[in-house]
Design a protein around this motif. Structure first.
Motif, PDB file in Angstrom:
ATOM      1  N   ARG A  23       1.068  -1.274   0.008  1.00 39.52           N
ATOM      2  CA  ARG A  23       0.018   0.030  -0.085  1.00 39.52           C
ATOM      3  C   ARG A  23       0.816   1.175  -0.042  1.00 39.52           C
ATOM      4  O   ARG A  23       0.612   2.265  -0.718  1.00 39.52           O
ATOM      5  CB  ARG A  23      -0.794  -0.049   1.282  1.00 39.52           C
ATOM      6  N   GLU A  50      -6.872   6.359   7.608  1.00 41.63           N
ATOM      7  CA  GLU A  50      -5.918   5.554   6.850  1.00 41.63           C
ATOM      8  C   GLU A  50      -6.436   4.136   6.562  1.00 41.63           C
ATOM      9  O   GLU A  50      -6.173   3.458   5.343  1.00 41.63           O
ATOM     10  CB  GLU A  50      -4.419   5.535   7.688  1.00 41.63           C
ATOM     11  N   ARG A  89       4.313   8.514  -4.697  1.00 44.93           N
ATOM     12  CA  ARG A  89       4.389   8.993  -6.065  1.00 44.93           C
ATOM     13  C   ARG A  89       5.698   9.568  -6.634  1.00 44.93           C
ATOM     14  O   ARG A  89       5.684  10.562  -6.978  1.00 44.93           O
ATOM     15  CB  ARG A  89       3.193   9.925  -6.526  1.00 44.93           C
ATOM     16  N   LEU A 126      -9.738   3.868   4.078  1.00 43.58           N
ATOM     17  CA  LEU A 126      -9.810   4.102   2.601  1.00 43.58           C
ATOM     18  C   LEU A 126      -8.414   3.588   2.005  1.00 43.58           C
ATOM     19  O   LEU A 126      -7.406   3.919   2.622  1.00 43.58           O
ATOM     20  CB  LEU A 126      -9.925   5.457   2.140  1.00 43.58           C
ATOM     21  N   ASP A 127      -8.235   3.020   1.017  1.00 47.25           N
ATOM     22  CA  ASP A 127      -6.861   2.940   0.273  1.00 47.25           C
ATOM     23  C   ASP A 127      -7.217   3.638  -1.152  1.00 47.25           C
ATOM     24  O   ASP A 127      -8.056   3.038  -1.896  1.00 47.25           O
ATOM     25  CB  ASP A 127      -6.612   1.392   0.408  1.00 47.25           C
ATOM     26  N   ASN A 128      -6.317   4.357  -1.522  1.00 43.57           N
ATOM     27  CA  ASN A 128      -6.351   5.058  -2.766  1.00 43.57           C
ATOM     28  C   ASN A 128      -7.952   5.585  -2.988  1.00 43.57           C
ATOM     29  O   ASN A 128      -8.523   5.643  -3.999  1.00 43.57           O
ATOM     30  CB  ASN A 128      -6.209   4.033  -3.997  1.00 43.57           C
ATOM     31  N   PHE A 149     -10.697   4.335  -1.911  1.00 44.76           N
ATOM     32  CA  PHE A 149     -11.530   3.103  -2.071  1.00 44.76           C
ATOM     33  C   PHE A 149     -11.762   2.555  -0.733  1.00 44.76           C
ATOM     34  O   PHE A 149     -10.655   2.144  -0.088  1.00 44.76           O
ATOM     35  CB  PHE A 149     -11.255   2.145  -3.258  1.00 44.76           C
ATOM     36  N   PRO A 150     -12.891   2.222  -0.237  1.00 44.33           N
ATOM     37  CA  PRO A 150     -13.160   1.886   1.267  1.00 44.33           C
ATOM     38  C   PRO A 150     -12.449   0.415   1.196  1.00 44.33           C
ATOM     39  O   PRO A 150     -12.535  -0.476   0.330  1.00 44.33           O
ATOM     40  CB  PRO A 150     -14.803   1.739   0.940  1.00 44.33           C
ATOM     41  N   LEU A 151     -11.698   0.233   2.300  1.00 46.56           N
ATOM     42  CA  LEU A 151     -10.861  -0.896   2.598  1.00 46.56           C
ATOM     43  C   LEU A 151     -11.616  -1.858   3.700  1.00 46.56           C
ATOM     44  O   LEU A 151     -11.849  -2.799   3.699  1.00 46.56           O
ATOM     45  CB  LEU A 151      -9.543  -0.519   2.978  1.00 46.56           C
ATOM     46  N   LYS A 195      -3.207   3.226  -8.452  1.00 50.85           N
ATOM     47  CA  LYS A 195      -2.238   4.207  -8.312  1.00 50.85           C
ATOM     48  C   LYS A 195      -1.172   4.118  -9.178  1.00 50.85           C
ATOM     49  O   LYS A 195      -0.663   5.403  -9.669  1.00 50.85           O
ATOM     50  CB  LYS A 195      -1.714   3.731  -6.778  1.00 50.85           C
ATOM     51  N   LYS A 201      -4.691  10.717  -2.230  1.00 51.56           N
ATOM     52  CA  LYS A 201      -4.060  10.504  -3.388  1.00 51.56           C
ATOM     53  C   LYS A 201      -2.981  11.863  -3.350  1.00 51.56           C
ATOM     54  O   LYS A 201      -2.810  12.175  -2.180  1.00 51.56           O
ATOM     55  CB  LYS A 201      -4.932  10.502  -4.596  1.00 51.56           C
ATOM     56  N   MET A 228     -11.154   7.326  -6.244  1.00 47.32           N
ATOM     57  CA  MET A 228     -12.554   8.023  -5.866  1.00 47.32           C
ATOM     58  C   MET A 228     -12.318   8.937  -4.833  1.00 47.32           C
ATOM     59  O   MET A 228     -12.502  10.049  -5.436  1.00 47.32           O
ATOM     60  CB  MET A 228     -13.244   6.705  -5.285  1.00 47.32           C
TER      61      MET A 228
END
Lengths: 963, 428
Positions: free
Chosen positions: A133, B114, A139, B117-119, B121-123, A172, B21, B1
């Motif tokens: 992750r 943290e 980035r 959400l990952d990126n 999107f719900p984790l 990503k 992001k 998202m």
């Protein structure tokens, strides 16, 4: 800015630390002033100390800074050193920091990469996942290849949680470097095949973001996704449902034909008449079974507690279901109206769009859309919109009565909107136009200005549709004119006067006279209408108004507003003939008095249905970036066989199952069924075993001998099998679900056991047959220490399952074992033991289970068959029952009897099957030659005893009718 | 998202930001502040605000705006539902969801966000899973942690995350095994000035608090399941079983959760448990108005009506009110013109009343708006719809749990923290 940040930092700071650190302030910190530097020095020092607790405290404060939006990037070098910390909380906070600042500090961020690469191989799946992750969230373009590699590896990880993380990482990486698209699509393709419900939602999300146009990737997974849907986590459900909506619109034909007949049972007729259908359009519509599958599997989700899921299913039904099935979504949507305000807003918008096209859906629930005094204004207006859409001849009187109370509302903006709504109802339903008009006229004497103004505007619009009958209303308005001060309303009345001055020939000039007096004090919009009125009256009644008009035109000529000056000049040239005015003035009357079409009062949601319901674009009524169009139904359905999947049956690998009262409390089986992952299964079963009963120590010996290894063990290698010819072993064509009784619960004192053959290569030994054993406890006490006794009564080599420490009442457990039958059908006898008892049991294998399928070419088959003749060949002739003659049925019958591979045959009436015995690996070749009505079965194998036994079984199978 | 999240308090300060992001500058919130300025009431801010490069989706709860920044197409309900889930989680962790609680626990908040959400999107949004990953802060734990140096963060992947029952953690142990169910019904009605019901509906929920060892499998059956018109379930409920037998069969999550929400349609006759007699009048030309209000119980099956609160928005022309309550206390806010009367319990023998006069602005004409009267109340031990739980059975475990069921009827519209509308009586 700096000042305030210092101030805030000081507040968060314990005074003790401040004092201590003042002493360490280097004098060189001129740029930022001593306080700022001091602060960071302080944190830096804490991070560099040896004490974990100090480091943690420092990180917590830094996270506090980040949360407030303060810049903490200076501390990057000090923080990044702690990335490999043993303390998991500290490590996590460092991750938070890294992800936030890595983009700004690319070079330093690279220092941490090797730590993540190491963590990607950690035995703990949580650590592997979080390393991926963070690695993918940094980035930094330079590490794209490393990320790509990590994603590819994680996509094949044993843990579905890690695979889910990999799916997120795809998006990503794609946003960081779109050039990787092709490689990423490969990973997506692989992950789409994943059978874990945990992965499904995330990978579909990745699909939607990276390659939404690659609809071909979905075909093979379509049915699986439909079937998994109910078990996917709720967020994944939303994404999958939206994607499947889009998919279905490209693959199925429209169910909305007028003459549609809904008969799904005659699917066969559908396949056969492809040509006919094109010719004969009146052929009844038959829904594709896959289309039906989607509708059927999404329906239960209408009961979800998650409003987004309910909305997603509703839009799916709206866009895909036959119209007569739509009604089931109504109730669920109305239910959502009792949720939070924001949810109501979105749902009401969607209902507004739906209600324009299909009033009937929501009419029974009209009362749910009644406005409450506590609703927010945007909710109120949406409800009005819907009530207006729902109005028809039958319910209009109820709605109007409701509207009357709204008009009295203290929320004036809402009252005004209600008047608009009344106007809409009046134009839409001609029966009530007069009633509405009278009601609105009554409102003209309302004390509130906005109400009056809005009424005037609406009346103006209504009158335009039928002016001749309403001259008394115009007169009434003229009377009220003096009391109305809202410019828009005054302008509207003036316009009405001018437009219909012929209906009120006496009043209009008088109004103009009054206006001439107040012209200079009016608003611009009113002035324009005065000029207009003057011009129109000049044309129709110049005798009375000539002088007035000229006076007004003169006033207008010197007005401060250039629009009004322009208009005045234009009107003067148009209506007052002089030598310069030319040809246009001849047409003045036709220009000014042209009949004007009545404005259409229509809903703001009229054309919203061009957007897919439930989307952001629909809410905004403009295309949001990344919106994916919903295509129109294809005229002719594309080939539907693309969704067929070859694998007949997913095979579960040995793995522990818990069952309670048949209510499947399954613990996730990592059954990747495809050949290739077999060798890793011992690992996965032990892992799931230890997770299951972590409170007892039953799994200890499992843990001991199979410590979970993060590195993939080498894939199953076909060559290592002792096959005499270099032939490829293949996965079984068919696995029977039937299980056989091993121990009846009566004889087993409550313990019952059943076994079935998995037909997979056994993981415990190359010469063993793999078995699955289901043990259930039907007593009312727990059974303890269930195991197979060490001493075997016959010569067979048995791989025992690990002792089951405890089996709860009514529970059952599935374990796997391997038996080396040594290529004979002699029963394997052994003792099944519990803590108290011992039971003798035996497993008698059918000869077909002692085989493993192999694939070979037709040429190889004939070559091998030629070697195995004479006493190695046994054959028989049988009379086939007619229903068995088809190729499918012959294939099915043979593979259900014996675990053999099917060889693609070039000749139509010859079927060939091949396999090898499990223990010795001797080749077994079976061929069936059809010679109507007879069939010759030939079996060639070195193991003659097995050959003749197999022959007998195949014979019975093929002569028996039925499945 | 979801790109970023900003938390904004009532006075318009951004007090927390989190990015999933690339970092989005907080200046994007200026568009939100513009909308906030345009809105007359805090509730009137539109939930979706488009800006040139982003879309802002916000929810307002506990007087905090949760503003999510979106960059491309996403179902808006997806984001809204998630934000509400975030609020619920905070409430679950800290007891309250206020600015102070969030600021005090900023590290836990950050750790939670943290994990959730990952990126973008719900984790992990299941409370049981989150609690295994990040333990809720308690005073005891803070003390223990400082001494032992252990942390609040779990080291193992929560077992729920991989199982087909993700809402339940394994290895749950209790010495007292208990399962409590609260049947709470809210009645929602509009009554016109003549006293006839315009709409009345019942919205019910069954909230559960289950503390049972191991993996219990529960079934809950009703005496009269047909009453339930429309239901939505916690994911643990087996839908097939409900369809076929009208029985709730489920493996419960550990702790508090909402098992079921249901709706009893207006087709069935809904009994209104209280009535209001009123007389509010203004004389033309006089600066005085008369105000009279009497409450009484009706169809309450002998149960007491408690915590009664009456509120009414009086017309703008009213300057002050001089009233005399037979019980309880009343307040009148001359600025907002809101009259509220805290009645307490209704005694059927001596009905509570509020009588007196109102003074009007001199010279102002008779107000033409009809004041509406909102009533809130509670009735313990009664589910007004008549819903009754038949029995609760447990399978899969051996011990005998303690079971309890409580019924309650309330007036109310929203579980939201917004003002409750209950019975709206149009007087005049």
């Amino acid at each position: 800015q700096i000042q305030s940040s210092i101030f805030n930092q000081r507040k968060a700071h314990s005074p003790g630390h401040v004092c201590k650190n003042i002493l360490h302030v280097p004098v060189s910190g001129l740029l930022f002033g001593p306080w700022f530097l001091c602060r960071n020095e302080d944190l830096k020092e804490m991070l560099e100390s040896n004490k974990e607790s100090l480091k943690l405290e420092a990180m917590k404060r830094i996270v506090g800074l980040i949360a407030k939006g303060k810049n903490a990037s200076e501390l990057f070098p000090a923080v990044v050193k702690n990335v490999a910390s043993k303390n998991i909380e500290l490590k996590k906070l460092v991750y938070v920091y890294l992800v936030r600042y890595a983009e700004e500090q690319q070079d330093l961020a690279l220092l941490s990469i090797s730590t993540f690469q190491r963590a990607l191989k950690d035995p703990n799946q949580l650590i592997r996942a979080s390393a991926l992750r963070v690695l993918s969230s940094i980035r930094v373009p330079i590490i794209v290849p490393i990320m790509m590699l990590a994603i590819k590896e994680a996509a094949t990880d044993l843990s579905p949680y890690v695979r889910k993380t990999a799916a997120h990482a795809i998006q990503k990486l794609y946003s960081l470097d779109p050039d990787q698209k092709e490689h990423l699509i490969e990973v997506i393709e692989k992950l789409l095949k994943d059978k874990s419900t945990l992965v499904a939602g995330s990978v579909v999300m990745a699909f939607e973001e990276v390659c939404p146009d690659r609809i071909d990737l979905i075909h093979k997974n379509y049915r699986k996704l439909c079937n998994l849907l109910v078990d996917v986590e709720e967020w994944g459900q939303v994404v999958i449902i939206h994607m499947l909506t889009r998919y279905a619109r490209t693959q199925f034909v429209s169910p909305w034909r007028e003459d549609a007949v809904f008969d799904e049972n005659s699917a066969k007729a559908f396949y056969d008449s492809e040509e006919e259908r094109r010719v004969d359009q009146s052929k009844p519509y038959i829904m594709d079974p896959d289309h039906r599958l989607l509708l059927r599997n999404t329906k239960p989700l209408l009961q979800s507690r998650n409003t987004a899921v309910v909305m997603a299913v509703s839009q799916l039904y709206w866009h895909l279901a036959p119209k007569h099935e739509l009604s089931i979504i109504t109730k669920s949507l109305v239910r959502l109206l009792r949720s939070h305000r924001e949810v109501q807003y979105i749902v009401l918008q969607n209902i507004a769009t739906m209600s324009i096209q299909r009033k009937g859906m929501f009419e029974p629930f009209m009362k749910s859309f009644y406005v409450r005094s506590t609703d927010a204004t945007h909710i109120k207006t949406l409800k009005l919109e819907i009530l207006t859409n729902l109005a028809n001849e039958a319910n209009i009187s109820t709605i109007l009565r409701e509207f009357q109370t709204y008009v009295k509302s203290q929320d004036k903006a809402f009252a005004a909107a209600t008047i608009q709504a009344i106007g809409c109802c009046a134009t839409n339903i001609s029966e009530v136009t007069d009633t509405c008009l009278n009601g609105l006229v009554l409102l003209l004497s309302n004390r509130d200005e906005t109400v009056v103004a809005e009424s005037v505007v609406v009346i103006k619009k209504l009158l335009q549709t039928q002016p001749s009958q309403h001259s008394d209303i115009i007169k009434h308005m003229a009377k009220l004119f003096d009391n109305i001060t809202v410019p828009m309303a005054r302008a509207s009345i003036l316009w009405l006067m001018g437009e219909y001055c012929e209906h009120v020939p006496k009043i209009a000039p008088d109004v103009l006279r009054k206006m001439a007096k107040t012209f200079t004090d009016e608003e611009d919009i009113v002035k324009l209408q005065i000029v207009n009125l003057a011009a129109k009256l000049y044309l129709t009644n110049s005798k009375q108004t000539k002088l007035l008009t000229q006076y007004i035109l003169n006033l207008g000529k010197y007005d401060q507003n250039y629009d009004i000056r322009d208009r005045t000049r234009f009107i003067r040239q148009l209506i007052v003939p002089n030598e310069k005015s030319g040809a246009l003035s001849k047409y003045a009357r036709r220009i000014l008095m042209a009949p004007k079409p009545a404005p259409v009062l229509q809903s703001a949601f009229k054309d919203r249905d061009r957007f897919q319901l439930g989307t952001l674009s629909h809410t905004l009524n403009s295309q949001a970036s990344g919106y994916l169009e919903l295509s129109d139904w294809p005229a002719v359905a594309p080939d539907q066989s693309v969704r067929n999947v070859e694998v007949v049956e997913p095979v579960r690998l040995p793995c522990i199952y818990l069952q309670k009262n048949g209510n499947a409390v399954k613990v996730e089986s990592r059954s990747e069924s495809e050949s290739g992952s077999e060798s890793s299964s011992s690992e996965s079963s032990s892992e799931s075993g230890s997770e299951l009963d972590s409170d007892s120590d039953s799994g200890t010996d499992q843990k001991k001998n199979t410590k979970p290894k993060p590195v993939q063990s080498k894939p199953f290698d076909a060559v290592s099998w002792p096959v005499c010819v270099s032939l490829q072993a293949s996965s079984p064509v068919f696995v029977p679900e039937t299980s056989h009784e091993l121990l009846h619960r009566m004889t087993g004192k409550g313990l019952s056991a059943q076994y079935r053959f998995t037909r997979q290569p056994c993981i415990y030994g190359n010469s063993m047959v793999s078995l699955q054993l289901t043990l259930s406890n039907s007593t009312d006490q727990a059974l303890e220490n269930i195991h197979i006794s060490e001493k075997s009564s016959t010569g067979q080599n048995i791989h025992r399952f690990n002792a089951i420490e405890r089996l709860e009442p009514q529970a059952s457990v599935t374990v796997s074992m391997g038996v080396d039958f040594n290529d004979s059908t002699q029963a394997a006898n052994f003792q099944l033991c519990t803590k108290e008892d011992e039971f003798s049991v035996s497993i008698q294998p059918a000869v077909g289970e002692l085989l493993l399928p192999i694939t070979m070419s037709e040429a190889d088959f004939t070559k091998e068959q030629g070697k195995l003749v004479g006493m190695n060949e046994s054959s028989a002739t049988i009379t086939m029952t007619p229903e068995n003659v088809s190729s499918q049925s012959v294939n099915r019958k043979v593979v259900s009897v014996a675990n053999l591979g099917v060889i693609p045959s070039g000749q139509e009436n010859i079927y060939r099957f091949s396999g090898k015995t499990v223990s010795s690996g001797s080749l077994v070749l079976v061929s069936v030659v059809l010679k109507d009505p007879d069939a010759v079965i030939t079996i060639n194998t070195e193991k003659t005893v097995m050959g003749s036994m197999l022959l007998r079984q195949v014979k019975t199978a093929l002569t028996n009718s039925g499945p | 998202m979801i790109h970023s999240l900003f938390l904004i308090n009532a006075s318009g300060d951004i007090f927390l930001e989190k990015h999933w992001k690339s970092v989005v500058s907080r200046s994007v919130c200026d568009y939100f502040f513009e909308a906030l300025e345009r809105a007359t009431e805090p509730e009137n801010v539109p939930p979706v605000i488009p800006t040139p490069h982003h879309y802002l989706i916000n929810v307002l709860r506990h007087r905090i705006y949760f503003v999510a920044v979106i960059q491309s197409e996403v179902p808006p309900l997806f984001v809204i539902e998630f934000l509400h889930r975030v609020v619920d989680t905070f409430q679950d962790y800290f007891g309250v969801c206020t600015e102070a609680a969030i600021k005090d626990n900023v590290v836990v908040v950050y750790e939670l966000l943290e994990e959730m959400l990952d990126n973008g999107f719900p984790l992990a949004t299941e409370s049981n899973i989150l609690k295994e990953l990040i333990k809720p802060p308690t005073i005891l734990r803070t003390v223990v942690n400082t001494i032992t140096g252990s942390t609040n963060v779990g080291e193992q992947l929560p077992t729920g995350q991989l199982s087909v029952v993700p809402w339940r953690r394994t290895g749950v142990k209790y010495t007292n095994n208990e399962a409590y169910f609260d049947v709470v019904e809210e009645i929602d009605a509009i009554i016109d000035k003549s006293g006839s019901t315009i709409t009345a509906e019942i919205q019910g929920v069954i909230d559960a608090c289950v503390k049972l060892t191991g993996m219990p499998d529960l079934t809950l059956s009703f005496m009269n399941p047909r009453l339930l018109d429309d239901v939505s379930f916690h994911p643990c409920v087996r839908f097939k079983r409900w369809e076929a037998e009208r029985i709730l069969s489920f493996i419960p999550p550990d702790g508090n959760f909402r098992l079921l929400s249901y709706h009893v349609s207006s087709q069935n006759l809904v009994a209104i448990p209280v009535y209001v007699k009123h007389n509010i009048s203004f004389r033309e030309g006089s600066s005085q108005g008369r105000f009279e209000l009497t409450l009484g119980p009706k169809q309450t099956m002998g149960k007491a009506v408690e915590s009664v609160l009456v509120s009414s928005q009086l017309p703008r022309g009213v300057l002050n009110a001089n009233l005399n309550p037979s019980q309880g206390t009343y307040t009148f806010d001359p600025v907002t013109k809101l009259l509220s009367w805290d009645v307490g319990k209704i005694n059927p023998q001596k009905l509570p009343s509020l009588k007196g006069s109102m003074s009007l602005q001199t010279g102002a004409s008779k107000p033409d708006e009809n004041p509406t009267i909102n009533i809130q109340f509670k009735i313990q031990q009664l589910a007004i719809s008549g819903l009754k739980v038949n029995r609760l059975d447990m399978y899969g475990e051996k011990y005998k749990p303690f079971k309890g069921i409580k019924y309650m009827t309330k007036a109310g519209k929203f579980q939201n923290d917004c003002h409750l509308l209950v019975i709206q009586k149009i007087a005049g």
